[in-house]
Scaffold this active site. Structure first.
Site, mmCIF file in Angstrom:
data_model
loop_
_atom_site.group_PDB
_atom_site.id
_atom_site.type_symbol
_atom_site.label_atom_id
_atom_site.label_comp_id
_atom_site.label_asym_id
_atom_site.label_seq_id
_atom_site.Cartn_x
_atom_site.Cartn_y
_atom_site.Cartn_z
ATOM 1 N N ASP A 444 41.781 74.662 0.020
ATOM 2 C CA ASP A 444 42.327 74.699 -1.334
ATOM 3 C C ASP A 444 41.560 75.762 -2.118
ATOM 4 O O ASP A 444 40.481 76.208 -1.696
ATOM 5 C CB ASP A 444 42.180 73.312 -1.961
ATOM 6 C CG ASP A 444 42.690 73.265 -3.386
ATOM 7 O OD1 ASP A 444 43.739 73.888 -3.654
ATOM 8 O OD2 ASP A 444 42.043 72.635 -4.227
ATOM 9 N N PHE A 583 52.622 65.260 -17.238
ATOM 10 C CA PHE A 583 52.583 66.348 -16.262
ATOM 11 C C PHE A 583 52.793 65.804 -14.853
ATOM 12 O O PHE A 583 52.338 64.711 -14.524
ATOM 13 C CB PHE A 583 51.233 67.063 -16.331
ATOM 14 C CG PHE A 583 51.048 68.120 -15.287
ATOM 15 C CD1 PHE A 583 51.479 69.421 -15.506
ATOM 16 C CD2 PHE A 583 50.441 67.822 -14.076
ATOM 17 C CE1 PHE A 583 51.317 70.393 -14.543
ATOM 18 C CE2 PHE A 583 50.273 68.783 -13.107
ATOM 19 C CZ PHE A 583 50.712 70.082 -13.347
ATOM 20 N N LYS A 606 53.715 72.812 -22.590
ATOM 21 C CA LYS A 606 52.858 73.804 -21.954
ATOM 22 C C LYS A 606 52.959 73.612 -20.448
ATOM 23 O O LYS A 606 53.164 72.501 -19.948
ATOM 24 C CB LYS A 606 51.401 73.674 -22.415
ATOM 25 C CG LYS A 606 50.685 72.444 -21.889
ATOM 26 C CD LYS A 606 49.229 72.430 -22.300
ATOM 27 C CE LYS A 606 48.529 71.186 -21.717
ATOM 28 N NZ LYS A 606 47.130 71.063 -22.149
ATOM 29 N N GLY A 718 48.284 75.815 -5.289
ATOM 30 C CA GLY A 718 49.458 75.687 -6.145
ATOM 31 C C GLY A 718 49.520 76.759 -7.209
ATOM 32 O O GLY A 718 50.493 76.840 -7.952
ATOM 33 N N ASP A 719 48.483 77.614 -7.298
ATOM 34 C CA ASP A 719 48.449 78.661 -8.316
ATOM 35 C C ASP A 719 49.459 79.759 -8.010
ATOM 36 O O ASP A 719 49.972 79.881 -6.894
ATOM 37 C CB ASP A 719 47.049 79.270 -8.401
ATOM 38 C CG ASP A 719 46.123 78.403 -9.228
ATOM 39 O OD1 ASP A 719 46.607 77.425 -9.804
ATOM 40 O OD2 ASP A 719 44.919 78.698 -9.285
ATOM 41 N N ASN A 858 45.745 66.123 -4.437
ATOM 42 C CA ASN A 858 46.838 66.907 -3.859
ATOM 43 C C ASN A 858 46.466 67.520 -2.509
ATOM 44 O O ASN A 858 47.312 68.098 -1.837
ATOM 45 C CB ASN A 858 47.256 68.022 -4.830
ATOM 46 C CG ASN A 858 46.115 68.966 -5.155
ATOM 47 O OD1 ASN A 858 44.949 68.580 -5.102
ATOM 48 N ND2 ASN A 858 46.435 70.196 -5.479
#
Length: 1208
Positions: A444, A583, A606, A718-719, A858
């Site tokens: 990650d 979220f 956001k 996930g970025d 995650n």
């Protein structure tokens, strides 16, 4: 049958558990609902007892024996032992029964003690006192007596005794704070909310008068998911229906903090609580060494069967000639010979044979099968005679080696992190050696490669950039010299949007504020005038709120459902919090709906740019998108902020839509997602934020070392692509000469997936041919290599089955591309997609060993999927660490975990496995040869005591100590030269070639033992008093040579000598001699025979025997010594070169140089290490990314001709 299945059936049909339905109804306080409301159906649920133990007093022996004999080795030796009891065999049943009994007993004692501790812990937990409400009064009783529906009171610092629905608390706003460290390891405080209609009940009498029912889902183990609703009855009116979610659920094991007391109703008790449902262990992982060991065991089992079959056939060939079955000194008469045939034809003539026949064939006329029975009995007897070739003690030794060896990781001071006070954890010791076989590392990014310590860097509002304490409102602030003006001052019309942006960031979050410096929050507010501490499960939210505080807007608190902020004029603004759209990783955004003091209703949202931009209909999208892309390339984490105003009628529709989704018991998450999708649209873009997550210490050095070790490193995050790519350059995953290949949604939109894949395949094959493991590791600075970037959407297309039902072609092509890339970056990955990537590589045709490392919830799916899962004890809780096989404080510790501990573990256990098979071949093959000289009579070569103690006592401790302490090269050398890791890649020391060498070495040594002693005895060796050596002396001589040879063989293989090694190796040889002297020097009264009396002493009294022992030991060890010398001289491996260097003293030079450099005061006296290579860092341009800006380079790099401080 599985016990859990039986338990489920009993609960369903006997305890009344309604597993057949999806929900249950709970009557709060066991009070029936008002007449006419609904039918009252009493339900039975389990009590609140927790049972974590496996055994009871009554079932321990049968259940434990059943579990132990499920292991094939234990079952095999049980069968051998039973055969020895049933038929006449050449060896005593003690020789098989005693080692088996020892193994079973030791294991049973260990497991029984562990289960006793579990019983003790269960009793302590089940008997702790609990307060609950009964007839308006507090009553105290034991925890195990709680029932579903009881109303419980819990005080501060107490743990919740079962899963509770939060009804009310001593706090006026109906909230409470809890810690869930015992559940998921997170020490931060979490806020839970009472039911809106019951939070005003503060006394026992109020709570006792509550009429309500709760409908909720059946128990399930997900700690973060709960679906239910509560019906509150009052004055015979229709009940008020309120949704219940995870924010209303207090879990067993969590602790109440900073709240005087709370009231809650029990909904799940005992083994139905979420904590108990999470007791179940993870799926068992098996190492490559264990698989090889089982294969070798099958090979030796086949050898055993072959030996027994050959001897059985040769026995009858031998006896086919007349009088061959009778010794020359005791010929039978004709009548005796006939009587013997009749006895063999009638099984009744032999008691054991009779029992065996009855067990195998039943009663009846067996005259026609007598010959088969006799042959089969002989076959089983030979099986028993040769069964010692299967080493039962090897399994015990391997278990001990793994268990004891795992402590070397937990004791490693180099892997202890002083900042966090954490050290490495070993959750399973079964995979120690697998750490030395890793070929792919999947990591990650956030919190693993980076610190997950967010710092607010800047925000962009309608194209105007704001940097805290530098540029604000277009003006350079004090102490901001050296930072260029980024834009001009915004106009008067933009002032309103600017303040709206700041308010949005102050309101759109789930942060809790505590006016207590001792709270376990992430950090303290930097505003010296405030003593508040921001608490959030997300470090990003804390960084954003603190950053906006430095720009003039401060979030104060949430009080009575009103959020308070302090503006620039020190005025307090209050906003009523109407809704929170939470979220989630799929939407990648969150929203709040608030009402201002003037009555205006706002929705602030956001989230990730890919999630916000498609929902925007107004705003300066192009300017903000440009700034977002620039910040992403610099490695900053970006978020976009948008809003819209809601008119009252529109808000009413939103409330109706959300309420319908929230109270649904079926598919609530799906309905909420659909509602959020309808609400979060037609937004107005305000701006974007940039937060820096710094690279962890030595993360770049670790990745570089792993690549030199021949390990491919993949980053799964996930970025967005630009942010992740910048991080990959900073941590040296991508180098300056790396040609980046993109397999992204943007590429696929321009071309078809088929064309993109084939184009990438041609590129990598044309430039690099086929990069193997040996040449993609340790890539030079000038060598062309490829890096692949793929996003989640493209991966979904690759994994998606094609119209013809197949997806294999795309997968194989994708795998071929990945194999020829030195590094791969997977961005925009959902948690399940991370697991898919790991599984795809794991199941590819090479079947490589994979390792996954991450720090958050995650990452759990990929950690569980990989062969080895490592959790980083980070700031996102400890779910990853709890579900992993190993846990480490920082990513940098992975280097020593693999290159040192993994390397040594594999070397040690591979030697252990091969050595066990080798010494058992040496042990049994002379017994096989002996049958050719004793008429295949199943006569044993060794005494029963030697048969029993060979593997248990005489040869067990030296190899155990070797497997715990051996260091074929020093730890510093392994850490300094990662390429040594490649010498053991692909299970190199347990390949067939090595296995066959060890087997043939054992056969050669056995031939030397047997025939060397045989040729000595052939000349009628006699003692000084004229006596002739007998068969027991012959066997003792062979056994003595064998014990000394196999022990000295291990001594020759030992490179790391300590006093413990000397004590165990020479002590075991001394023990054998002393035991033999005592065993043969005393007449033991408990023995029915005295065949070994004075045998050993008599053998040692012969000069030729001493000469033969020394000569045979030398001849046996000579081939292995010659092989080692020749291989080191002609075909040395990298490890052997290092060993030779160390022997000649050359390896001391770098250490001495380093010492001299450290003592020197000269700034040039710096020793970077023998393998270090200094090169300036530069970041190549990314295709399809903007390049009109300079990129900051960490740690002394340069950009645009300007030196960058190492502190940046």
């Amino acid at each position: 049958m599985d016990c859990s299945l039986v338990r489920t059936l009993v609960h369903r049909y006997c305890a009344g558990e309604e597993n057949c339905v999806d929900s249950r109804t709970i009557y709060v306080g066991h009070r029936e609902p008002p007449p006419g409301a609904e039918a009252y159906i009493p339900q039975r649920h389990p009590d609140n007892r927790i049972v974590s133990s496996k055994y009871t007093f009554w079932n321990f022996i049968p259940k434990n024996l059943f579990e132990q004999f499920r292991r094939i080795a234990n079952f095999y030796f049980l069968i051998i032992f039973l055969v020895q009891l049933i038929i006449d065999t050449p060896t005593s049943p003690v020789t098989s029964g005693l080692p088996l009994f020892f193994v079973i007993t030791v294991t049973a004692i260990k497991q029984g003690y562990e289960d006793w501790l579990r019983h003790k812990a269960d009793n302590a937990m089940n008997q702790c006192p609990v307060h609950f409400i009964q007839h308006g009064k507090l009553v105290r009783k034991q925890s195990r007596k709680l029932r579903v529906g009881d109303i419980v009171m819990v005080k501060e610092d107490e743990t919740f005794p079962c899963d509770l629905i939060f009804l009310s608390s001593s706090r006026g706003d109906g909230t409470c704070h809890v810690t869930t460290a015992s559940l998921d390891g997170e020490s931060s405080h979490k806020t839970h909310y009472a039911v809106q209609d019951t939070k005003g009940f503060h006394t026992e009498e109020d709570i006792d008068g509550l009429h309500a029912t709760i409908e909720c889902e059946q128990p399930q183990p997900d700690l973060y998911k709960f679906v239910g609703r509560i019906n509150v009855y009052s004055d015979r009116n229709d009940p008020v229906v309120r949704p219940l979610g995870s924010e209303n659920l207090l879990l067993r094991g969590a602790t109440l903090k900073n709240t005087e007391k709370i009231f809650g109703v029990a909904i799940y008790t005992g083994m139905e609580t979420k904590m108990a449902l999470n007791y179940q262990s993870k799926s068992q992982k098996r190492s490559a060494v264990e698989k090889s060991m089982n294969v070798f065991l099958i090979v030796y089992l086949c050898i055993l069967v072959s030996k027994a079959l050959i001897n059985t056939i040769l026995k009858y060939v031998w006896q086919s000639e007349p009088f061959r079955d009778e010794p020359w000194y005791n010929h039978k008469t004709e009548s005796e010979r006939q009587r013997n045939l009749i006895t063999l034809a009638r099984p009744e003539g032999n008691a054991k044979c009779q029992i065996f026949v009855v067990l195998v064939m039943g009663r009846g006329n067996h005259a026609g099968l007598s010959q088969f029975l006799r042959a089969f009995t002989d076959f089983l007897a030979f099986m028993v005679l040769f069964n010692y070739i299967i080493p039962v003690s090897m399994y015990v030794t391997v278990e001990m080696q793994k268990f004891l060896g795992s402590y070397f990781i937990t004791w490693d001071e180099d892997m202890f992190d002083e900042d966090t006070g954490e050290g490495p954890l070993v959750n399973t010791s079964d995979l120690n050696e697998e750490l030395g076989q890793v070929e792919y590392v999947f990591t990650d990014k956030t919190g693993t490669l980076t610190e997950n310590n967010m710092e607010f860097k800047e925000c962009c509002i309608e194209g105007h950039v704001y940097v805290p304490h530098a540029v604000c409102n277009g003006q350079v602030l004090p102490n901001a010299s050296g930072i260029d003006m980024i834009d001009s001052s915004p106009g008067a019309g933009a002032r309103e949007r600017e303040e709206l942006f700041f308010r949005a960031l102050c309101l759109c979050h789930t942060i809790q504020v505590k006016d207590d410096d001792d709270v376990d929050g992430p950090r303290k507010s930097p505003d010296s005038g405030k003593s508040c501490v921001y608490i959030s499960s997300s470090p990003d939210e804390v960084a954003l709120v603190e950053g906006i505080q430095r720009l003039g807007f401060t979030y104060l608190r949430l009080k009575e459902n009103y959020m308070e902020i302090l503006n620039r004029e020190n005025g307090v603004e209050r906003f009523e919090l109407l809704e929170i759209l939470s979220f989630d990783s799929v939407r990648r955004r969150m929203s709040v709906i608030v009402r201002s003091a003037t009555g205006e209703i706002y929705l602030f949202c956001k989230g990730a740019d890919s999630s916000i931009f498609p929902r925007v209909i107004e705003g300066k999208v192009d300017q903000i998108r440009s700034r977002v892309e620039r910040n992403a390339v610099e490695g900053l984490r970006t978020l976009c902020v948008a809003y819209k105003r809601l008119i009252p009628e529109e808000y009413e529709g939103v409330c109706t839509l959300l309420q319908a989704a929230k109270v649904a018991l079926q598919d609530r998450e799906k309905k909420l997602a659909e509602a959020y999708e309808q609400i979060e649209k037609d937004l107005i873009l305000l701006g974007a934020t940039a937060v820096e997550d710094r690279l962890q210490e030595k993360a770049a050095d670790t990745i570089e070392a792993l690549q030199k070790a021949g390990i491919k490193v993949w980053v799964l995050t996930g970025d967005k692509m630009e942010t992740a790519a910048a991080t990959c350059y900073a941590c040296k995953l991508f180098r300056r000469n790396t040609q980046l290949l993109e397999l992204t949604t943007k590429k696929i939109e321009e071309q078809s997936l088929h064309d993109v894949l084939f184009e990438l395949s041609k590129t990598v094959l044309r430039h690099s041919g086929s990069l193997t493991r040996d040449n993609f590791s340790g890539l030079s600075a000038d060598m062309q290599d490829h890096g692949l970037i793929i996003d989640g959407a493209a991966l979904s297309l690759i994994m998606k089955p094609r119209e013809d039902g197949s997806c294999g072609n795309y997968r194989e092509l994708f795998l071929e591309i990945c194999r020829n890339c030195s590094a791969v970056l997977c961005c925009r990955m959902a948690p399940l997609q991370k697991a898919q990537i790991v599984k795809l590589i794991k199941l590819s045709k090479e079947h490589p060993i994979t390792l996954a490392i991450g720090d958050g919830a995650n990452d759990v799916s990929m950690i569980l999927e990989a062969h080895v899962g490592i959790g980083v004890i980070g700031k996102e809780g400890r779910q990853a660490a709890r579900n992993s096989d190993y846990a480490i404080p920082k990513f940098k510790h992975l280097k020593k975990m693999l290159l040192v501990h993994g390397h040594l573990y594999y070397i040690r256990i591979s030697e252990l496995v091969q050595y066990f098979f080798y010494k058992n071949v040496c042990f049994i093959f002379p017994q096989f040869l002996y049958q050719f000289f004793c008429g295949f009579s199943q006569q044993t070569l060794y005494d029963t005591a030697y048969l029993t103690l060979y593997n248990i006592s005489f040869t067990s401790l030296p190899i155990l100590l070797y497997s715990l302490m051996e260091q074929h090269v020093s730890i510093d050398t392994l850490r300094r030269d990662p390429s040594l890791y490649r010498d053991i890649a692909k299970n190199a020391l347990l390949r067939w070639r090595v296995f066959i060498y060890w087997t043939f070495l054992g056969v050669f040594d056995a031939l030397v033992f047997f025939f060397g002693a045989y040729f000595m005895f052939e000349n009628t060796t006699v003692t000084s008093n004229g006596q002739i050596f007998g068969n027991w002396t012959f066997g003792t001589l062979v056994f003595t040579v064998m014990v000394f040879t196999v022990t000295l063989k291990l001594a020759l293989d030992t490179h790391y000598w300590t006093w413990i090694n000397h004590f165990v190796i020479w002590g075991s040889l001394l023990f054998y001699v002393v035991f033999s002297l005592l065993w043969g020097g005393i007449i033991w009264p408990f023995l029915s025979y005295q065949r070994m009396y004075f045998v050993f002493i008599q053998m040692l009294s012969s000069g030729p025997a001493w000469l033969v022992i020394i000569l045979l030991i030398t001849v046996s060890l000579l081939p292995d010594v010659l092989k080692k010398v020749l291989c080191r001289q002609l075909w040395p491996s990298a490890t052997e070169k290092v060993q030779s260097t160390r022997v000649h003293g050359q390896s001391r030079l770098p250490e001495l140089t380093l010492l001299a450099c450290r003592r020197s005061s000269s700034p040039w006296a710096t020793w970077p290490g023998p393998h270090a290579k200094q090169e300036p860092l530069s970041w190549p341009p990314l295709s399809s990314l903007p390049h009109s800006h300079s990129v900051p380079v960490p740690h002394g790099g340069t950009t645009g001709g300007q030196a960058i401080s190492p502190d940046l």
